[in-house]
Scaffold this active site. Structure first.
Site, PDB file in Angstrom:
ATOM      1  N   HIS A 179      -0.690  24.526  37.514  1.00  0.00           N
ATOM      2  CA  HIS A 179      -1.871  23.668  37.563  1.00  0.00           C
ATOM      3  C   HIS A 179      -3.167  24.445  37.340  1.00  0.00           C
ATOM      4  CE1 HIS A 179      -3.946  19.910  38.773  1.00  0.00           C
ATOM      5  NE2 HIS A 179      -2.766  19.351  38.556  1.00  0.00           N
ATOM      6  N   GLU A 318      -0.220  20.962  31.942  1.00  0.00           N
ATOM      7  CA  GLU A 318       0.873  20.937  32.907  1.00  0.00           C
ATOM      8  C   GLU A 318       2.202  20.649  32.217  1.00  0.00           C
ATOM      9  OE1 GLU A 318      -0.237  18.282  36.233  1.00  0.00           O
ATOM     10  OE2 GLU A 318      -2.214  18.211  35.296  1.00  0.00           O
TER      11      GLU A 318
END
Length: 353
Positions: A179, A318
């Site tokens: 992330h 991601e």
């Protein structure tokens, strides 16, 4: 050049911090709280090395880390509708930590835990740090023990690899992601509106008004999701398309095309580029999906270099499995069984153009 290990304080917690520096002067900071990538510093076209990720100014803020800056997210990245899933003939109810839904593995998940430090090594393959985390059975109501290893490796070609492995002792879910938020302007001088993006995806996952996937897919053709050739992010981040406006910008699952073939051809699935600085990031993955999120819900965070967090100040890339299809009655797409090993390889490659 090499790896420097120190102990730092996150509030009242002592954690291990690592600084990796390769022969070309690229710097990567890691810590074992959330197996977090704290910072990446790389050169622009003039050789000026600067930060290209978002990082909290006060390290203690990582104890909360609402935006999930730089950490490993799981057991399941993204949202699970109403916290419910079906697996191996059993229905499960997870705690809901984002309104009526379950997000990023739940409260105090692995992203907000101390990981064990594994092998720390310097070799011809690069500078590597391994982190391990055991998610105990019933942690946030997930079944089974999940043992996770994540290895970061920085080589002298300015490539940062993130390799994941996980095993379980009982049927469970596993869909991990990284992330980090990237802004290639250096020290977050500008938002990413003028960054250009390319994504090898012909469709994105259909989502409802709660940003839950429905099981369908939208074509990117003739829309502001179209990034099959390099295109500035601005039009998408400012789009009036209700599918984007509901999310305040981009926050969608792009279904990657022909991932294995692309890897064989050494073709990046995602390319992000800042033309003013010349910095380019190419992302290679073996995953079938990537969520792109532009910090749409920034909360005026106090960031490094005196920056205040604002919407669209960086892009999170991601890589992961295709998400749970909330309309499906079948087993969860992220199912992992005791006779299986979860693996993921994603490589972030930095250069200039």
């Amino acid at each position: 050049m090499g790896i420097v290990q120190t102990q730092i304080q996150l509030g009242d917690r002592g954690v291990q911090h690592f600084t990796l520096t390769n022969r070309r002067g690229m710097v990567v900071e890691l810590m074992n709280w959330g197996a977090t990538l704290v910072d990446v510093c790389t050169a622009d076209r003039d050789g000026v090395v600067e930060s290209v990720t978002l990082a909290h100014e006060d390290m203690g803020t990582y104890l909360e880390n609402g935006p999930y800056f730089g950490c490993i997210v799981g057991r399941v990245a993204g949202r699970i509708a109403h916290g419910r899933f079906h697996l191996d003939g059993t229905d499960y109810q997870l705690p809901n930590n984002q309104g009526e839904h379950h997000l990023h593995g739940g409260a105090a998940a692995m992203s907000h835990q101390v990981w064990q430090v594994g092998d720390v090594s310097e070799s011809e393959l690069g500078l590597s740090v391994a982190f391990h985390y055991r998610s105990e059975a019933d942690e946030n109501a997930y079944p089974g023990i999940l043992d996770v290893t994540v290895i970061y490796t920085l080589n002298d070609d300015n490539q940062l690899s993130v390799d994941y492995q996980a095993n379980t002792d009982a049927p469970t879910l596993c869909n991990l992601t990284h992330h980090a938020y990237f802004n290639l302007s250096g020290r977050t001088r500008r938002t990413v509106h003028d960054h250009v993006l390319q994504v090898q995806a012909a469709t994105v996952c259909e989502m409802d008004a709660d940003l839950l996937v429905t099981g369908g897919e939208w074509s990117v053709a003739n829309s502001d999701f179209e990034f099959r050739t390099l295109r500035p992010l601005d039009a998408t981040l400012c789009s009036a398309d209700v599918r984007l406006a509901l999310a305040r910008g981009i926050d969608h699952y792009f279904v990657l095309a022909d991932v294995i073939a692309n890897q064989a051809r050494a073709q990046a699935q995602v390319v992000l580029q800042d033309e003013l600085s010349g910095r380019r990031l190419q992302v290679f993955t073996d995953q079938p999906c990537v969520v792109l999120y532009a910090h749409n819900y920034a909360g005026h965070e106090a960031l490094r270099h005196g920056v205040v967090g604002q919407a669209h100040d960086a892009l999170c890339i991601e890589t992961q499995k295709l998400p749970h299809r909330s309309a499906s009655n079948g087993d969860h797409a992220a199912a992992l069984y005791p006779n299986q090993t979860y693996r993921q390889h994603t490589r972030f490659c930095f250069d200039t153009v």
